[in-house]
Scaffold this motif. Structure first.
Motif, PDB file in Angstrom:
ATOM      1  N   ALA A   9       0.981  -1.366   0.405  1.00 40.38           N
ATOM      2  CA  ALA A   9       0.192   0.551  -0.586  1.00 40.38           C
ATOM      3  C   ALA A   9       0.838   0.958  -0.200  1.00 40.38           C
ATOM      4  O   ALA A   9       0.709   2.128  -0.647  1.00 40.38           O
ATOM      5  CB  ALA A   9      -0.790   0.030   1.003  1.00 40.38           C
ATOM      6  N   ASN A  18      -4.047   5.814  -1.264  1.00 40.75           N
ATOM      7  CA  ASN A  18      -5.296   5.131  -1.186  1.00 40.75           C
ATOM      8  C   ASN A  18      -5.502   4.901   0.380  1.00 40.75           C
ATOM      9  O   ASN A  18      -5.438   3.862   0.618  1.00 40.75           O
ATOM     10  CB  ASN A  18      -6.026   4.083  -2.217  1.00 40.75           C
ATOM     11  CG  ASN A  18      -7.182   3.944  -2.480  1.00 40.75           C
ATOM     12  OD1 ASN A  18      -7.467   3.075  -1.232  1.00 40.75           O
ATOM     13  ND2 ASN A  18      -7.815   3.446  -3.547  1.00 40.75           N
ATOM     14  N   ALA A  19      -6.918   6.264   0.674  1.00 43.10           N
ATOM     15  CA  ALA A  19      -7.361   5.931   1.407  1.00 43.10           C
ATOM     16  C   ALA A  19      -7.828   4.368   2.320  1.00 43.10           C
ATOM     17  O   ALA A  19      -7.764   3.353   3.192  1.00 43.10           O
ATOM     18  CB  ALA A  19      -8.187   7.044   2.511  1.00 43.10           C
ATOM     19  N   GLU A  20      -9.018   3.884   1.383  1.00 43.81           N
ATOM     20  CA  GLU A  20      -9.333   2.716   1.707  1.00 43.81           C
ATOM     21  C   GLU A  20      -8.246   0.938   1.588  1.00 43.81           C
ATOM     22  O   GLU A  20      -8.399   1.148   2.291  1.00 43.81           O
ATOM     23  CB  GLU A  20      -9.928   2.268   0.788  1.00 43.81           C
ATOM     24  CG  GLU A  20     -10.942   0.532   0.781  1.00 43.81           C
ATOM     25  CD  GLU A  20     -11.837   0.439  -0.651  1.00 43.81           C
ATOM     26  OE1 GLU A  20     -12.658  -0.501  -0.566  1.00 43.81           O
ATOM     27  OE2 GLU A  20     -12.002   1.355  -1.445  1.00 43.81           O
ATOM     28  N   ASN A  21      -7.473   0.742   0.450  1.00 43.78           N
ATOM     29  CA  ASN A  21      -6.152   0.512   1.053  1.00 43.78           C
ATOM     30  C   ASN A  21      -5.044   0.664   2.301  1.00 43.78           C
ATOM     31  O   ASN A  21      -5.200  -0.005   3.010  1.00 43.78           O
ATOM     32  CB  ASN A  21      -5.361   0.556  -0.880  1.00 43.78           C
ATOM     33  CG  ASN A  21      -5.565  -0.229  -1.271  1.00 43.78           C
ATOM     34  OD1 ASN A  21      -6.764  -0.800  -1.290  1.00 43.78           O
ATOM     35  ND2 ASN A  21      -5.186   0.590  -2.783  1.00 43.78           N
ATOM     36  N   SER A  32      -6.387   1.858   5.250  1.00 44.35           N
ATOM     37  CA  SER A  32      -7.177   1.235   5.736  1.00 44.35           C
ATOM     38  C   SER A  32      -7.438  -0.629   6.256  1.00 44.35           C
ATOM     39  O   SER A  32      -7.305  -0.757   7.084  1.00 44.35           O
ATOM     40  CB  SER A  32      -8.729   1.824   6.062  1.00 44.35           C
ATOM     41  OG  SER A  32      -9.583   1.123   6.970  1.00 44.35           O
ATOM     42  N   LEU A  33      -7.426  -0.809   5.009  1.00 48.23           N
ATOM     43  CA  LEU A  33      -7.243  -1.940   5.533  1.00 48.23           C
ATOM     44  C   LEU A  33      -6.471  -2.933   5.318  1.00 48.23           C
ATOM     45  O   LEU A  33      -6.164  -3.974   6.448  1.00 48.23           O
ATOM     46  CB  LEU A  33      -7.782  -2.756   3.533  1.00 48.23           C
ATOM     47  CG  LEU A  33      -9.490  -2.567   3.831  1.00 48.23           C
ATOM     48  CD1 LEU A  33      -9.404  -2.731   1.759  1.00 48.23           C
ATOM     49  CD2 LEU A  33     -10.367  -3.070   3.824  1.00 48.23           C
ATOM     50  N   SER A  34      -4.736  -2.034   5.146  1.00 49.20           N
ATOM     51  CA  SER A  34      -3.660  -2.927   5.435  1.00 49.20           C
ATOM     52  C   SER A  34      -3.226  -2.590   6.922  1.00 49.20           C
ATOM     53  O   SER A  34      -3.452  -3.084   7.997  1.00 49.20           O
ATOM     54  CB  SER A  34      -2.516  -1.905   4.856  1.00 49.20           C
ATOM     55  OG  SER A  34      -2.900  -2.252   3.355  1.00 49.20           O
ATOM     56  N   ASN A  59      -1.101  10.032   4.648  1.00 47.67           N
ATOM     57  CA  ASN A  59      -1.605  10.833   3.999  1.00 47.67           C
ATOM     58  C   ASN A  59      -1.099  12.175   4.544  1.00 47.67           C
ATOM     59  O   ASN A  59      -1.161  13.069   3.673  1.00 47.67           O
ATOM     60  CB  ASN A  59      -2.828  10.053   4.778  1.00 47.67           C
ATOM     61  CG  ASN A  59      -3.935  11.616   4.258  1.00 47.67           C
ATOM     62  OD1 ASN A  59      -3.766  12.119   2.972  1.00 47.67           O
ATOM     63  ND2 ASN A  59      -4.628  12.218   4.860  1.00 47.67           N
TER      64      ASN A  59
END
Length: 208
Positions: A89, A95-98, A100-102, A126
């Motif tokens: 990531a 990528n905020a979603e990536n 967060s998932l990581s 970020n």
């Protein structure tokens, strides 16, 4: 008749020799397979943090191809892959979603030194990304206010640019190996500006 008998005997001997060689070859292959299997399994008999230093996702997949995915170390291999997947990531555009998932994924891992470092880098991605945007914007402002028309001014202007980047490193605790995607952008800016301090770098804002 004697010739035919001799030929039949030679043919039988050749068949038996071939069968013997085939059996030996299979035995040697199996012996080599077991040795490779044992060697790979033993290579994972180390602390999780140490394995993160010496292994990679590609080497793990290579090992799985050799030993299969039904071994006792499969859970360990899966945990290592969770780390490497999360690490990816940081190698692509933010990528905020990536991210967060990581971050969620690595909470399930043993919280070793490297895992905690990755957690920190993911959490700061970020902020560092936005900081680099601001730094690039500052450099663009320098470009607007100062145009280098000779080699001496080009060098002085480049030093001003390096000062902005140094400010970024210091204030965002930036380490090149911790944020590979951002590091690549900074290195590209360095190369371009060192060659021509007037070069337009606005395109890099689109990459962030």
């Amino acid at each position: 008749k004697l010739f035919q008998k001799e030929r039949a005997l030679n043919s039988k001997n050749l068949v038996e020799l071939k069968e013997f060689n085939d059996r030996n070859l299979l035995q040697e292959k199996e012996k080599a397979r077991i040795e490779i299997f044992d060697k790979i399994i033993k290579s994972y008999d180390q602390p999780f943090n140490e394995l993160l230093k010496i292994k990679s996702s590609s080497s793990i997949f290579q090992d799985i191809n050799l030993i299969g995915n039904k071994t006792a170390i499969q859970p360990l291999l899966e945990r290592l892959l969770v780390y490497y997947n999360a690490e990816q990531a940081l190698q692509i555009k933010f990528n905020a979603e990536n991210i967060s998932l990581s971050e969620v994924a690595i909470t399930k891992l043993e919280q070793t030194e490297l895992v905690l470092l990755l957690k920190n880098n993911l959490g700061n991605y970020n902020t560092r990304n936005e900081g680099l945007k601001k730094t690039i914007s500052k450099i663009i402002e320098i470009d607007k206010s100062k145009i280098a028309r000779d080699e001496e001014v080009n060098k002085l202007k480049f030093l001003d640019i390096l000062a902005e980047l140094a400010w970024y490193y210091r204030n965002y605790k930036f380490n090149f190996k911790d944020s590979p995607y951002l590091a690549d952008i900074i290195q590209d800016i360095n190369k371009i500006k060192q060659k021509d301090s007037n070069a337009d770098i606005s395109k890099f804002l689109d990459k962030l």
